[in-house]
Design a protein around this motif. Structure first.
Motif, PDB file in Angstrom:
ATOM      1  N   THR A  44       0.880  -1.185   0.094  1.00  0.00           N
ATOM      2  CA  THR A  44      -0.164   0.009   0.022  1.00  0.00           C
ATOM      3  C   THR A  44       0.821   1.278  -0.011  1.00  0.00           C
ATOM      4  N   ALA A  45       1.907   1.085   0.844  1.00  0.00           N
ATOM      5  CA  ALA A  45       2.895   2.392   0.811  1.00  0.00           C
ATOM      6  C   ALA A  45       3.523   2.558  -0.739  1.00  0.00           C
ATOM      7  N   LEU A  46       4.066   1.696  -1.280  1.00  0.00           N
ATOM      8  CA  LEU A  46       4.250   1.531  -2.506  1.00  0.00           C
ATOM      9  C   LEU A  46       3.723   2.205  -3.663  1.00  0.00           C
ATOM     10  N   ILE A  47       2.349   1.817  -3.411  1.00  0.00           N
ATOM     11  CA  ILE A  47       1.257   2.183  -4.284  1.00  0.00           C
ATOM     12  C   ILE A  47       1.095   3.825  -4.047  1.00  0.00           C
ATOM     13  N   ALA A  48       1.105   4.079  -2.578  1.00  0.00           N
ATOM     14  CA  ALA A  48       0.777   5.797  -2.336  1.00  0.00           C
ATOM     15  C   ALA A  48       2.012   6.340  -2.725  1.00  0.00           C
ATOM     16  N   VAL A  49       3.135   5.949  -2.712  1.00  0.00           N
ATOM     17  CA  VAL A  49       4.371   6.666  -3.178  1.00  0.00           C
ATOM     18  C   VAL A  49       4.376   6.812  -4.918  1.00  0.00           C
ATOM     19  N   ARG A  50       3.829   5.628  -5.609  1.00  0.00           N
ATOM     20  CA  ARG A  50       3.761   5.920  -6.874  1.00  0.00           C
ATOM     21  C   ARG A  50       2.610   6.966  -7.396  1.00  0.00           C
ATOM     22  N   ASN A  51       1.378   6.865  -6.678  1.00  0.00           N
ATOM     23  CA  ASN A  51       0.350   7.845  -6.920  1.00  0.00           C
ATOM     24  C   ASN A  51       0.710   9.247  -6.744  1.00  0.00           C
ATOM     25  N   HIS A  52       1.469   9.335  -5.546  1.00  0.00           N
ATOM     26  CA  HIS A  52       2.014  10.733  -5.491  1.00  0.00           C
ATOM     27  C   HIS A  52       2.745  11.488  -6.327  1.00  0.00           C
ATOM     28  N   VAL A  53       3.762  10.507  -6.928  1.00  0.00           N
ATOM     29  CA  VAL A  53       4.896  11.149  -7.868  1.00  0.00           C
ATOM     30  C   VAL A  53       4.167  11.250  -9.197  1.00  0.00           C
ATOM     31  N   VAL A  54       3.400  10.258  -9.567  1.00  0.00           N
ATOM     32  CA  VAL A  54       2.463  10.362 -11.005  1.00  0.00           C
ATOM     33  C   VAL A  54       1.861  11.685 -10.643  1.00  0.00           C
ATOM     34  N   ALA A  55       0.968  11.956  -9.860  1.00  0.00           N
ATOM     35  CA  ALA A  55       0.340  12.938  -9.832  1.00  0.00           C
ATOM     36  C   ALA A  55       1.067  14.313  -9.905  1.00  0.00           C
ATOM     37  N   ASP A  56       2.297  14.426  -9.752  1.00  0.00           N
ATOM     38  CA  ASP A  56       3.079  15.584  -9.797  1.00  0.00           C
ATOM     39  C   ASP A  56       3.990  15.401 -11.471  1.00  0.00           C
ATOM     40  N   GLY A  57       3.599  14.287 -11.963  1.00  0.00           N
ATOM     41  CA  GLY A  57       3.981  14.268 -13.612  1.00  0.00           C
ATOM     42  C   GLY A  57       5.225  13.611 -13.503  1.00  0.00           C
ATOM     43  N   GLY A  58       5.632  12.705 -12.458  1.00  0.00           N
ATOM     44  CA  GLY A  58       6.770  12.012 -12.353  1.00  0.00           C
ATOM     45  C   GLY A  58       6.519  10.379 -12.547  1.00  0.00           C
ATOM     46  N   GLU A  59       7.783   9.879 -12.491  1.00  0.00           N
ATOM     47  CA  GLU A  59       7.653   8.231 -12.733  1.00  0.00           C
ATOM     48  C   GLU A  59       8.313   7.579 -11.711  1.00  0.00           C
ATOM     49  N   VAL A  60       7.720   6.547 -11.294  1.00  0.00           N
ATOM     50  CA  VAL A  60       8.375   5.454 -10.296  1.00  0.00           C
ATOM     51  C   VAL A  60       8.722   4.126 -10.821  1.00  0.00           C
ATOM     52  N   VAL A  61       9.910   3.790 -10.676  1.00  0.00           N
ATOM     53  CA  VAL A  61      10.565   2.434 -11.027  1.00  0.00           C
ATOM     54  C   VAL A  61      10.787   1.677  -9.952  1.00  0.00           C
ATOM     55  N   LEU A  62      10.477   0.381  -9.962  1.00  0.00           N
ATOM     56  CA  LEU A  62      11.131  -0.530  -8.771  1.00  0.00           C
ATOM     57  C   LEU A  62      12.055  -1.397  -9.558  1.00  0.00           C
ATOM     58  N   VAL A  63      13.337  -1.270  -8.592  1.00  0.00           N
ATOM     59  CA  VAL A  63      14.753  -1.500  -9.349  1.00  0.00           C
ATOM     60  C   VAL A  63      15.088  -2.523  -8.268  1.00  0.00           C
ATOM     61  N   ALA A  64      15.798  -3.531  -8.991  1.00  0.00           N
ATOM     62  CA  ALA A  64      16.442  -4.780  -8.325  1.00  0.00           C
ATOM     63  C   ALA A  64      15.437  -5.489  -7.414  1.00  0.00           C
ATOM     64  N   VAL A  65      14.363  -6.007  -8.070  1.00  0.00           N
ATOM     65  CA  VAL A  65      13.140  -6.448  -7.347  1.00  0.00           C
ATOM     66  C   VAL A  65      13.646  -7.986  -7.020  1.00  0.00           C
ATOM     67  N   THR A  66      13.622  -8.343  -5.821  1.00  0.00           N
ATOM     68  CA  THR A  66      14.043  -9.889  -5.724  1.00  0.00           C
ATOM     69  C   THR A  66      13.077 -10.878  -6.416  1.00  0.00           C
ATOM     70  N   ALA A  67      13.208 -12.068  -6.728  1.00  0.00           N
ATOM     71  CA  ALA A  67      12.251 -12.939  -7.104  1.00  0.00           C
ATOM     72  C   ALA A  67      11.193 -13.228  -6.590  1.00  0.00           C
ATOM     73  N   ASN A  68      11.212 -13.327  -5.190  1.00  0.00           N
ATOM     74  CA  ASN A  68      10.016 -13.400  -4.268  1.00  0.00           C
ATOM     75  C   ASN A  68       9.198 -12.192  -4.427  1.00  0.00           C
ATOM     76  N   MET A  69       9.461 -11.038  -4.199  1.00  0.00           N
ATOM     77  CA  MET A  69       8.843  -9.840  -4.384  1.00  0.00           C
ATOM     78  C   MET A  69       8.170  -9.830  -6.026  1.00  0.00           C
TER      79      MET A  69
END
Length: 112
Positions: free
Chosen positions: A62-87
């Motif tokens: 939920t926090a990751l989604i909230a961060v994404r929504n906040h950044v996208v609302a300001d015209g930005g982009e969020v990427v998740l990097v080096a995501v483990t296989a389980n994640m």
């Protein structure tokens, strides 16, 4: 339980938040605050490095989604990097792999 640490740094592609330890209901709000305090310029790129993330519960997602929504609302982009296989598996099971851009590195994309 591993304590959560969030470290901000700059890369040529944009701002990087390295998330390490356990991201759960006791500390997920810290990720939201860290992203808001990072002062990402409008239209900027925020890379969330999950290479050292050991656990993530629904509050963490939920926090990751909230961060994404906040950044996208300001015209930005969020990427998740080096995501483990389980994640990656959890992101796929929840459909969030369709919401987030998953990358191996923070380097800017060259396929655009």
């Amino acid at each position: 339980m591993k304590p959560l640490t969030i470290t901000a740094s700059h890369a040529p592609a944009g701002l990087v938040l390295e998330v390490a330890g356990d991201l759960d209901h006791t500390n997920a709000q810290r990720l939201r605050h860290s992203a808001q305090e990072a002062a990402l310029p409008p239209g900027g790129l925020l890379a969330v490095d999950l290479s050292k993330l050991e656990f993530c519960d629904s509050s963490g997602f939920t926090a990751l989604i909230a961060v994404r929504n906040h950044v996208v609302a300001d015209g930005g982009e969020v990427v998740l990097v080096a995501v483990t296989a389980n994640m990656r598996r959890l992101l796929r099971l929840t459909g969030l792999d369709q919401v987030f851009d998953l990358r191996d590195t923070v380097a800017p994309r060259t396929d655009r």
